[in-house]
Design an enzyme around this catalytic site. Structure first.
Site, PDB file in Angstrom:
ATOM      1  N   ASP A 155       0.833  -1.131   0.084  1.00  0.00           N
ATOM      2  CA  ASP A 155       0.061  -0.016  -0.067  1.00  0.00           C
ATOM      3  C   ASP A 155       0.904   1.150   0.017  1.00  0.00           C
ATOM      4  O   ASP A 155       1.656   1.477   0.906  1.00  0.00           O
ATOM      5  CB  ASP A 155      -0.820  -0.056   1.341  1.00  0.00           C
ATOM      6  CG  ASP A 155      -1.675   1.464   1.424  1.00  0.00           C
ATOM      7  OD1 ASP A 155      -2.527   1.461   0.391  1.00  0.00           O
ATOM      8  OD2 ASP A 155      -1.619   1.907   2.475  1.00  0.00           O
ATOM      9  N   ASP A 157       1.619   4.916   0.470  1.00  0.00           N
ATOM     10  CA  ASP A 157       0.905   6.088   1.014  1.00  0.00           C
ATOM     11  C   ASP A 157       1.875   7.411   0.923  1.00  0.00           C
ATOM     12  O   ASP A 157       2.481   7.932   1.809  1.00  0.00           O
ATOM     13  CB  ASP A 157       0.798   5.925   2.469  1.00  0.00           C
ATOM     14  CG  ASP A 157      -0.479   5.019   2.819  1.00  0.00           C
ATOM     15  OD1 ASP A 157      -0.628   4.118   1.901  1.00  0.00           O
ATOM     16  OD2 ASP A 157      -0.711   5.204   4.087  1.00  0.00           O
ATOM     17  N   GLU A 159       2.348  10.989   0.349  1.00  0.00           N
ATOM     18  CA  GLU A 159       1.748  12.261   0.689  1.00  0.00           C
ATOM     19  C   GLU A 159       2.728  13.427   0.830  1.00  0.00           C
ATOM     20  O   GLU A 159       3.236  13.977   1.822  1.00  0.00           O
ATOM     21  CB  GLU A 159       0.986  12.183   2.378  1.00  0.00           C
ATOM     22  CG  GLU A 159       0.156  10.927   2.276  1.00  0.00           C
ATOM     23  CD  GLU A 159      -0.537  10.861   3.793  1.00  0.00           C
ATOM     24  OE1 GLU A 159      -0.488  11.841   4.425  1.00  0.00           O
ATOM     25  OE2 GLU A 159      -0.962   9.620   4.132  1.00  0.00           O
ATOM     26  N   TYR A 229     -10.921  12.330   5.282  1.00  0.00           N
ATOM     27  CA  TYR A 229     -10.835  12.681   6.335  1.00  0.00           C
ATOM     28  C   TYR A 229      -9.954  14.213   6.547  1.00  0.00           C
ATOM     29  O   TYR A 229      -9.108  14.254   5.445  1.00  0.00           O
ATOM     30  CB  TYR A 229     -10.643  11.882   7.717  1.00  0.00           C
ATOM     31  CG  TYR A 229      -9.647  10.715   7.207  1.00  0.00           C
ATOM     32  CD1 TYR A 229      -8.286  10.989   7.287  1.00  0.00           C
ATOM     33  CD2 TYR A 229     -10.083   9.506   6.910  1.00  0.00           C
ATOM     34  CE1 TYR A 229      -7.474   9.850   6.913  1.00  0.00           C
ATOM     35  CE2 TYR A 229      -9.171   8.353   6.747  1.00  0.00           C
ATOM     36  CZ  TYR A 229      -7.692   8.571   6.795  1.00  0.00           C
ATOM     37  OH  TYR A 229      -7.004   7.663   6.216  1.00  0.00           O
TER      38      TYR A 229
END
Length: 516
Positions: A155, A157, A159, A229
């Site tokens: 996965d 991620d 950012e 979120y």
């Protein structure tokens, strides 16, 4: 004696051909487990309610900026921490990685990912994605890593590419294209190595989504976990966060005072529709759920603290000021100790306000989680992702999303089970687009006698018009939408979505624009 033997064999044979009842998940429920949970939070892999989830994302692995490879994020927590039954023999695996292996052995339906990067460790993604050689080296290291520690997938991620993460991260304008190339290389090497999964944690802000080639990357991914979120928080941004607001609203709130795109697009529904509009299949989208809240301090007692100025993060929190685990909120804040819970009917989320301390807290509760689960079901999305297990250590929110998304009855599993054969359909772009006052929506159904629903929704997810709700024969169909709602009122200018549902399953969603 021979009769006894024959009877035993018959019993064994009957038992062997009986269908095995196994837990079947018709949607994804993906939880992040953080390596640091094992410290002061005292939450460990065996605490995970494995019967309520089917995927675990382990956060996080880091990037070795010297060698351009994946590396352990916390070696002690990951592979060394001793649990009862572990071995001290040299080379023995311990820590959370070993606990995950045991959990999977006891719960064969559960699969695990190693999540790489995250907010803190995305500094070097730009470097490892930069060239064909750097991408190949990183991808090969990921394959070695998941094979060594028995993960089922990777996965990513990051950012974020191009901009939007920590100021200390490395950024390049070509990150947008290089991210696509990195995922393609990962997909290629994972496929060569075996049956492994590849996913990403993706932004929900349209400002950051523009830095991804969404229309290209989804072909390399098993699914996309959209981080719906942290839309707002006590960060003081003069445009995005000048006032208190919601951490993770489901829909747009008409009374939100912010300018665009924050007013209309900083919500779960708008983010998901943004990915759908880029061509991502519905089943590849998992909205993210927050099992935590964000708090503001210095909030005046006006409008129960909502959309008001603030000083900064709340001066209290579960583990850090301004951040509250749900279990902590339920035990110490929700309708107690001076805090009152309020509900926003449009955004479908609650908030807390204490006029004495002047703290406002945006959070999710079982009602808002159920609303989001119902949205996932209505859109026929892949499922839900949540951050993170320890914040809901009594499983209140997890039980809610599980009960909302899944049919919990056992499914008989035999080699004769048949897959559903859903009708093939094609939903075409409306014409004209933009339009005023009317537009034509066309679609084709290839299976005879299908029950078709064609509906119009606004950006808040509210159904505006039922265009078709009937049994249709195979063939090409067209319908005119005249820009009116179900009551015959003319709708305002703006973006609308038309959704085609065939035999109870959402098959396609497209966007249209009404300009007056």
């Amino acid at each position: 004696m021979n009769i006894f033997k024959i009877s035993v064999l018959l019993v064994i044979l009957i038992l062997c051909i009986q269908p095995v009842f196994a837990q079947e998940f018709n949607r994804n429920i993906i939880g992040y487990f953080t390596s640091w949970s094992v410290y002061v939070r005292d939450y460990h892999v065996p605490d995970i309610p494995a019967d309520k989830i089917n995927y675990i994302n382990y956060a996080f692995a880091n990037i070795d900026n010297v060698n351009g490879t994946i590396m352990l994020g916390d070696a002690y927590a990951d592979i060394d921490k001793f649990y009862p039954g572990d071995s001290w023999e040299p080379g023995s695996l311990r820590g959370s990685f070993h606990r995950l292996q045991i959990l999977k052995a006891e719960n064969p339906h559960v699969k695990t990912f190693i999540s790489v990067g995250g907010w803190t460790w995305s500094a070097y993604f730009s470097d490892i994605a930069l060239t064909a050689d750097s991408r190949a080296i990183f991808a090969a290291s990921c394959v070695d890593f998941i094979q060594e520690y028995e993960f089922d997938g990777v996965d990513i991620d990051w950012e974020y590419p191009v901009s939007g993460g920590l100021s200390s991260n490395i950024y390049r304008p070509e990150d947008k294209e290089n991210f696509t190339l990195l995922l393609a290389e990962l997909r290629s090497q994972l496929d060569q190595a075996g049956d492994y999964l590849l996913t990403i944690a993706a932004p929900a802000s349209p400002l950051i989504m523009d830095n991804l080639e969404i229309d290209l990357i989804h072909q390399y991914l098993d699914w996309i976990n959209v981080m719906t979120y942290d839309f707002h928080g006590p960060w003081g941004d003069p445009q995005a966060d000048p006032v208190t607001n919601f951490n993770t609203p489901l829909y747009m709130a008409s009374d939100d005072p912010l300018v665009e795109p924050y007013h209309s697009y900083f919500n779960l529904s708008a983010a998901i529709l943004g990915y759908i509009d880029e061509g991502v299949p519905l089943e590849k989208l998992n909205p993210g759920l927050a099992f935590y809240g964000r708090g503001y301090s210095g909030v005046p007692n006006v409008n129960n603290g909502l959309y008001q100025t603030y000083w900064g993060p709340a001066n209290v929190g579960t583990w850090e000021n301004g951040v509250f685990d749900y279990w902590d909120l339920s035990q110490n804040y929700i309708n107690m100790n001076g805090y009152t819970s309020f509900w926003h009917e449009e955004a479908k989320v609650p908030w807390l306000y204490n006029p004495n301390t002047q703290n406002m807290i945006s959070y999710d509760n079982p009602q808002s989680i159920e609303e989001k689960g119902n949205y996932i079901n209505s859109m026929d999305l892949g499922g839900a992702m949540f951050w993170e297990f320890s914040a809901d250590k009594y499983d209140v929110l997890l039980n809610t999303i599980y009960d909302t998304l899944l049919d919990t009855t056992g499914t008989a599993v035999t080699e004769y089970n048949l897959e559903d054969n859903l009708p093939s359909i094609i939903l075409y772009a409306n014409h004209p687009n933009p339009f005023n006052p009317e537009t034509i929506i066309s679609f084709s159904v290839t299976q005879t006698s299908s029950f078709v629903n064609l509906e119009i929704f606004n950006m808040r997810g509210q159904k505006m018009k039922q265009l078709v709700s009937s049994q249709l024969s195979a063939g090409h169909h067209s319908i005119v939408w005249n820009g009116e709602d179900n009551s015959g009122n003319t709708v305002s200018s703006g973006i609308y979505y038309y959704r085609l549902n065939v035999n109870g399953k959402t098959e396609a969603v497209k966007k249209c624009l009404l300009l007056k």
